[in-house]
Design an enzyme around this catalytic site. Structure first.
Site, PDB file in Angstrom:
ATOM      1  N   LYS A   3      81.180  72.215  31.736  1.00 39.80           N
ATOM      2  CA  LYS A   3      80.633  73.567  31.964  1.00 39.80           C
ATOM      3  C   LYS A   3      79.128  73.505  32.204  1.00 39.80           C
ATOM      4  O   LYS A   3      78.608  74.068  33.162  1.00 39.80           O
ATOM      5  CB  LYS A   3      80.928  74.452  30.750  1.00 39.80           C
ATOM      6  N   ASN A   4      78.419  72.820  31.291  1.00 45.31           N
ATOM      7  CA  ASN A   4      76.958  72.859  31.346  1.00 45.31           C
ATOM      8  C   ASN A   4      76.361  71.995  32.451  1.00 45.31           C
ATOM      9  O   ASN A   4      75.146  72.010  32.663  1.00 45.31           O
ATOM     10  CB  ASN A   4      76.369  72.484  29.979  1.00 45.31           C
ATOM     11  N   CYS A  14      71.029  86.353  21.678  1.00 43.59           N
ATOM     12  CA  CYS A  14      72.477  86.233  21.699  1.00 43.59           C
ATOM     13  C   CYS A  14      72.914  85.800  20.309  1.00 43.59           C
ATOM     14  O   CYS A  14      72.081  85.552  19.446  1.00 43.59           O
ATOM     15  CB  CYS A  14      72.951  85.264  22.764  1.00 43.59           C
ATOM     16  N   ARG A  26      66.751  82.685  21.608  1.00 43.79           N
ATOM     17  CA  ARG A  26      66.815  82.007  22.906  1.00 43.79           C
ATOM     18  C   ARG A  26      65.899  82.617  23.967  1.00 43.79           C
ATOM     19  O   ARG A  26      66.353  83.127  25.005  1.00 43.79           O
ATOM     20  CB  ARG A  26      68.256  81.944  23.399  1.00 43.79           C
ATOM     21  N   PRO A  27      64.596  82.582  23.734  1.00 38.46           N
ATOM     22  CA  PRO A  27      63.674  83.105  24.747  1.00 38.46           C
ATOM     23  C   PRO A  27      63.655  82.222  26.003  1.00 38.46           C
ATOM     24  O   PRO A  27      64.193  81.113  25.981  1.00 38.46           O
ATOM     25  CB  PRO A  27      62.317  83.059  24.046  1.00 38.46           C
ATOM     26  N   VAL A  28      63.042  82.714  27.083  1.00 37.71           N
ATOM     27  CA  VAL A  28      62.946  81.923  28.326  1.00 37.71           C
ATOM     28  C   VAL A  28      61.481  81.738  28.728  1.00 37.71           C
ATOM     29  O   VAL A  28      61.163  81.571  29.903  1.00 37.71           O
ATOM     30  CB  VAL A  28      63.763  82.562  29.479  1.00 37.71           C
ATOM     31  N   ASP A  29      60.583  81.758  27.723  1.00 43.61           N
ATOM     32  CA  ASP A  29      59.153  81.657  28.008  1.00 43.61           C
ATOM     33  C   ASP A  29      58.782  80.362  28.732  1.00 43.61           C
ATOM     34  O   ASP A  29      57.877  80.350  29.567  1.00 43.61           O
ATOM     35  CB  ASP A  29      58.340  81.790  26.703  1.00 43.61           C
ATOM     36  N   ASP A  60      76.032  71.502  20.107  1.00 43.29           N
ATOM     37  CA  ASP A  60      77.313  72.035  20.583  1.00 43.29           C
ATOM     38  C   ASP A  60      78.522  71.391  19.889  1.00 43.29           C
ATOM     39  O   ASP A  60      79.659  71.794  20.133  1.00 43.29           O
ATOM     40  CB  ASP A  60      77.435  71.857  22.103  1.00 43.29           C
ATOM     41  N   ARG A  94      85.198  80.993  27.695  1.00 46.29           N
ATOM     42  CA  ARG A  94      83.947  80.752  28.440  1.00 46.29           C
ATOM     43  C   ARG A  94      83.739  79.255  28.647  1.00 46.29           C
ATOM     44  O   ARG A  94      83.057  78.860  29.589  1.00 46.29           O
ATOM     45  CB  ARG A  94      82.749  81.329  27.668  1.00 46.29           C
TER      46      ARG A  94
HETATM   47  N1  EPU Z   1      63.770  77.890  23.844  1.00 51.62           N
HETATM   48  C1  EPU Z   1      62.571  78.570  23.803  1.00 51.62           C
HETATM   49  N2  EPU Z   1      61.996  78.933  24.997  1.00 51.62           N
HETATM   50  C2  EPU Z   1      62.552  78.646  26.204  1.00 51.62           C
HETATM   51  C3  EPU Z   1      63.772  77.954  26.234  1.00 51.62           C
HETATM   52  C4  EPU Z   1      64.363  77.589  25.034  1.00 51.62           C
HETATM   53  O1  EPU Z   1      62.035  78.840  22.735  1.00 51.62           O
HETATM   54  O2  EPU Z   1      61.977  79.025  27.237  1.00 51.62           O
HETATM   55  C5  EPU Z   1      64.397  77.454  22.572  1.00 51.62           C
HETATM   56  C6  EPU Z   1      65.777  78.040  22.342  1.00 51.62           C
HETATM   57  O3  EPU Z   1      65.709  79.318  21.760  1.00 51.62           O
HETATM   58  C7  EPU Z   1      66.413  77.002  21.428  1.00 51.62           C
HETATM   59  C8  EPU Z   1      65.798  75.692  21.933  1.00 51.62           C
HETATM   60  O4  EPU Z   1      64.634  76.062  22.664  1.00 51.62           O
HETATM   61  O5  EPU Z   1      66.023  77.231  20.112  1.00 51.62           O
HETATM   62  C9  EPU Z   1      66.687  74.866  22.851  1.00 51.62           C
HETATM   63  O6  EPU Z   1      67.261  75.710  23.839  1.00 51.62           O
HETATM   64  P1  EPU Z   1      67.641  75.223  25.295  1.00 51.62           P
HETATM   65  O7  EPU Z   1      66.801  75.953  26.278  1.00 51.62           O
HETATM   66  O8  EPU Z   1      67.658  73.734  25.369  1.00 51.62           O
HETATM   67  O9  EPU Z   1      69.131  75.762  25.415  1.00 51.62           O
HETATM   68  P2  EPU Z   1      69.767  76.325  26.717  1.00 51.62           P
HETATM   69  O10 EPU Z   1      69.251  75.554  27.870  1.00 51.62           O
HETATM   70  O11 EPU Z   1      69.717  77.795  26.744  1.00 51.62           O
HETATM   71  C10 EPU Z   1      71.768  74.612  26.833  1.00 51.62           C
HETATM   72  C11 EPU Z   1      73.262  74.720  26.838  1.00 51.62           C
HETATM   73  C12 EPU Z   1      73.722  75.131  25.454  1.00 51.62           C
HETATM   74  C13 EPU Z   1      73.260  74.073  24.455  1.00 51.62           C
HETATM   75  C14 EPU Z   1      71.730  73.923  24.528  1.00 51.62           C
HETATM   76  C15 EPU Z   1      71.195  72.806  23.650  1.00 51.62           C
HETATM   77  C16 EPU Z   1      73.725  75.312  29.135  1.00 51.62           C
HETATM   78  C17 EPU Z   1      74.202  76.324  30.106  1.00 51.62           C
HETATM   79  N3  EPU Z   1      73.671  75.688  27.853  1.00 51.62           N
HETATM   80  O12 EPU Z   1      71.293  75.913  26.493  1.00 51.62           O
HETATM   81  O13 EPU Z   1      75.137  75.168  25.482  1.00 51.62           O
HETATM   82  O14 EPU Z   1      73.611  74.456  23.153  1.00 51.62           O
HETATM   83  O15 EPU Z   1      71.347  73.640  25.886  1.00 51.62           O
HETATM   84  O16 EPU Z   1      71.774  71.612  23.966  1.00 51.62           O
HETATM   85  O17 EPU Z   1      73.434  74.186  29.513  1.00 51.62           O
HETATM   86  C18 EPU Z   1      77.277  75.818  24.756  1.00 51.62           C
HETATM   87  O18 EPU Z   1      77.753  75.180  25.709  1.00 51.62           O
HETATM   88  O19 EPU Z   1      77.986  76.274  23.819  1.00 51.62           O
HETATM   89  C19 EPU Z   1      75.832  76.058  24.700  1.00 51.62           C
HETATM   90  C20 EPU Z   1      75.290  77.005  23.951  1.00 51.62           C
END
Ligand code: EPU
Length: 417
Positions: A22-23, A117, A122-125, A305, A397
């Site tokens: 998926k990812n 969520c 999970r911010p996107v900053d 995960d 999902r």
């Molecule tokens: N974070 C920030 N700012 C950002 C981005 C992330 O603070 O701009 C924080 C997040 O809140 C979290 C940490 O950084 O605490 C790591 O988050 P990351 O961005 O790595 O997670 P993600 O990219 O949103 C992906 C997978 C997740 C998996 C995580 C960690 C995808 C589509 N999703 O999420 O998969 O848990 O990496 O490995 O690739 C799942 O499949 O069940 C799932 C949640």
């Protein structure tokens, strides 16, 4: 609403094929936005998140052809609507992955903010900061990220935290930027290498994917290609834990054991006998598992995960285990449900202490997120009696045909409305 009914107590035995990841599939689908040619993708899993992503890309103007062989052809010649609406983003945070490619290709993107969520804020900053460093003008209004950039420019970007989709978004955007982008403190996850391989086959110039520093030399345009999505290491790990927990013997094909070192190490510690080849894993478990303590961390360490699935395993292990979640601030919601099945778990902060008991009691439980759902399925498989799992849309999902695969392994599992 659909539910799963599981009659626990049967050891899993037999062979199943692991699906595409998926990812890895989700970012690769978004890579189609970077070219006007056709991107042909194989081994795309049939999952709700994939369906949502395809609908999102289609409403932006991409033409999509799918077949029953898990192949998808995407052609994004005319991107008429560079928008990801709230209604779609709210059900799938990975929709943020369209931001980078859309902006790089069309000069504009209007993406709903994902918001919090179940598993954390999970911010996107970091996605936004990186694109700003590449020259994008970004405003956030009415819950939408509005990004504009006539031409993105290469930049040196130091990410404050390791983020998987953040790394993927910036890597995709940088392929069409003018000049060289250097991503520092990049995530190492294998799905990033899979995406980089697809982008390189499309004509991108990328080196260092899978390490801390990824260098991307921008090119004028990308072209179409064929790509096969890597196997799902989390689906693989989930079935392995189910095999150990039920005291079974399973053979998994079309998967890559080398991507699961941390997980296989822990299962061996639990007492499993594991053999593997290039693309298969054979697991046999004949005794009650030993408890396994772990701490989640970015790849190659133990994946967040897989945390929930190991929680279920520890519930019936010998001894006491400690599980610490370090990636997401609210990813222990399955504990409450497992306790309804008589599990002995105490939570303090981000750590759970699990005292193993000989068996779990079947109960009615509720799935709270994708991996929590998987942990409840495992708990149902080992519990005495009939477990009913509600809200299984979370499971759909991320797990392709889970009840069919488990039935093939001898589980007594049924989906009802
Ligand atoms: N974070 C920030 N700012 C950002 C981005 C992330 O603070 O701009 C924080 C997040 O809140 C979290 C940490 O950084 O605490 C790591 O988050 P990351 O961005 O790595 O997670 P993600 O990219 O949103 C992906 C997978 C997740 C998996 C995580 C960690 C995808 C589509 N999703 O999420 O998969 O848990 O990496 O490995 O690739 C799942 O499949 O069940 C799932 C949640």
């Amino acid at each position: 609403m659909q539910k799963l009914i599981i009659q626990g107590g049967s050891p899993l035995r037999g062979e199943i094929r692991i699906s595409g990841a998926k990812n890895a599939a989700l970012p690769v689908l978004c890579a189609a936005l970077l070219t006007s040619d056709t991107l042909s993708i194989k081994n795309v899993p049939h999952l709700q998140d994939v369906t949502t992503m395809l609908s999102l890309l289609e409403q932006m103007g991409a033409d999509i052809l799918t077949n029953n062989q898990s192949e998808v052809e995407l052609t994004a010649t005319n991107l008429i609507n560079p928008v990801a609406p709230y209604e779609m983003v709210k059900t799938m945070r990975a929709a943020i992955l369209v931001l980078g490619p859309l902006l790089a290709r069309t000069g504009e993107a209007n993406i709903s903010l994902p918001g919090g969520c179940a598993i954390g804020l999970r911010p996107v900053d970091q996605h936004i900061k990186g694109l700003q460093a590449m020259g994008a003008e970004i405003t956030i209004k009415h819950g939408y990220i509005h990004a504009v950039a006539k031409q993105l420019r290469g930049a040196r970007i130091m990410m404050d935290i390791v983020t998987v989709t953040g790394t993927e978004n910036l890597m995709m955007a940088a392929t069409l930027a003018e000049g060289t982008t250097i991503l520092e403190n990049a995530a190492h996850e294998p799905e990033i290498i899979d995406l980089a391989n697809c982008l390189i086959a499309m004509g991108a110039k990328i080196s260092g994917a899978g390490t801390d520093i990824i260098t991307i030399q921008g090119v004028k345009s990308l072209h179409g290609t064929q790509h096969t999505v890597m196997p799902d290491r989390i689906e693989t790990g989930t079935f392995l834990v189910a095999g150990v927990a039920t005291g079974g013997e399973i053979h998994l094909t079309e998967t890559y054991p080398h991507l699961l070192d941390a997980v296989l190490g822990k299962l061996t510690e639990a007492g499993a006998n594991i053999e593997s080849g290039d693309n298969w894993i054979h697991l046999k478990m004949s005794a009650r598992p030993k408890s396994i303590s772990l701490r989640t961390a970015p790849y190659p360490a133990f994946p967040t995960d897989m945390q929930a699935q190991f929680m279920s395993l520890n519930c019936i292990a010998t001894g006491t285990a400690m599980i610490t979640e370090t990636i997401f601030e609210n990813r222990l919601m399955h504990v409450q449900e497992l306790k309804r099945m008589n599990a002995d778990i105490e939570v303090e902060g981000h750590t759970a202490v699990i005292r193993g008991i000989p068996e779990l009691d079947a109960a009615n439980v509720m799935a709270t997120d994708l991996r929590a759902s998987a942990s409840l399925v495992i708990a149902g498989l080992i519990a005495q009696g009939e477990t009913v799992i509600d809200r299984i849309y979370h499971l759909d999902r991320g797990y392709e045909c889970i009840e069919e695969k488990l039935s093939n392994l001898g589980a007594q599992i049924l989906r009802t409305n």
